[in-house]
Design a protein around this motif. Structure first.
Motif, PDB file in Angstrom:
ATOM      1  N   GLU A  48      89.973  43.800 -83.908  1.00  0.00           N
ATOM      2  CA  GLU A  48      88.828  44.472 -84.519  1.00  0.00           C
ATOM      3  C   GLU A  48      89.000  45.987 -84.471  1.00  0.00           C
ATOM      4  N   ILE A  49      89.464  46.516 -83.347  1.00  0.00           N
ATOM      5  CA  ILE A  49      89.714  47.957 -83.237  1.00  0.00           C
ATOM      6  C   ILE A  49      90.767  48.381 -84.252  1.00  0.00           C
ATOM      7  N   ALA A  50      91.836  47.603 -84.377  1.00  0.00           N
ATOM      8  CA  ALA A  50      92.886  47.925 -85.345  1.00  0.00           C
ATOM      9  C   ALA A  50      92.336  47.910 -86.769  1.00  0.00           C
ATOM     10  N   ARG A  51      91.529  46.892 -87.090  1.00  0.00           N
ATOM     11  CA  ARG A  51      90.957  46.795 -88.437  1.00  0.00           C
ATOM     12  C   ARG A  51      90.076  48.003 -88.748  1.00  0.00           C
ATOM     13  N   ILE A  52      89.222  48.392 -87.798  1.00  0.00           N
ATOM     14  CA  ILE A  52      88.325  49.538 -88.000  1.00  0.00           C
ATOM     15  C   ILE A  52      89.121  50.821 -88.179  1.00  0.00           C
ATOM     16  N   ARG A  53      90.109  51.043 -87.325  1.00  0.00           N
ATOM     17  CA  ARG A  53      90.919  52.270 -87.398  1.00  0.00           C
ATOM     18  C   ARG A  53      91.716  52.330 -88.700  1.00  0.00           C
ATOM     19  N   LEU A  54      92.270  51.205 -89.124  1.00  0.00           N
ATOM     20  CA  LEU A  54      93.033  51.189 -90.372  1.00  0.00           C
ATOM     21  C   LEU A  54      92.134  51.471 -91.571  1.00  0.00           C
ATOM     22  N   THR A  55      90.923  50.916 -91.552  1.00  0.00           N
ATOM     23  CA  THR A  55      89.966  51.157 -92.633  1.00  0.00           C
ATOM     24  C   THR A  55      89.604  52.638 -92.694  1.00  0.00           C
ATOM     25  N   ARG A  56      89.351  53.235 -91.525  1.00  0.00           N
ATOM     26  CA  ARG A  56      89.034  54.674 -91.479  1.00  0.00           C
ATOM     27  C   ARG A  56      90.195  55.516 -91.983  1.00  0.00           C
ATOM     28  N   ALA A  57      91.401  55.047 -91.771  1.00  0.00           N
ATOM     29  CA  ALA A  57      92.590  55.787 -92.201  1.00  0.00           C
ATOM     30  C   ALA A  57      92.884  55.587 -93.682  1.00  0.00           C
TER      31      ALA A  57
END
Length: 116
Positions: A48-57
């Motif tokens: 979930e953290i990876a998904r959120i960070r990738l979306t923000r990027a």
């Protein structure tokens, strides 16, 4: 032994894979675990953290794999697409006993068995 346990057991026959778990990506509920899964207890949160960070990027598309590497192992999380909530196949892979590419290939092959 359930069919999920049997499929996870086949995944553990791959050299270097010491543990595997099938986890609900939304609730974190574990449907089956086999071997050393202590390192994969937080796989849902990591994904979930990876998904959120990738979306923000600015990345687009669905998250497929998350690989966290330590000095001794890889924690591999593979999202399994299916009807309804996605599942995560989480595995602990020993860095010294196998090649990561080979382990990913084998885990993806066994993932198909889990969904059958």
């Amino acid at each position: 032994m359930s069919s999920l346990d049997a499929a996870l057991g086949r995944a553990l026959t791959t050299p270097g894979i010491s543990g595997a778990a099938l986890v609900d990506a939304v609730t974190g509920l574990s449907y089956a675990e086999l071997g050393d899964v202590s390192a994969s207890q937080d796989s849902c949160e990591i994904a979930e953290i990876a998904r959120i960070r990738l979306t923000r990027a600015g990345a687009s598309g669905e998250l497929e794999n998350v690989i966290v590497t330590t000095s001794t192992q890889h924690l591999v999380t593979i999202q399994l697409a299916r009807q309804g909530d996605p599942l995560l196949l989480c595995a602990t892979v020993d860095r010294e006993l196998t090649n990561l590419t080979w382990a990913l290939r084998e885990l993806n092959r066994h993932a198909d068995e889990l969904l059958a």
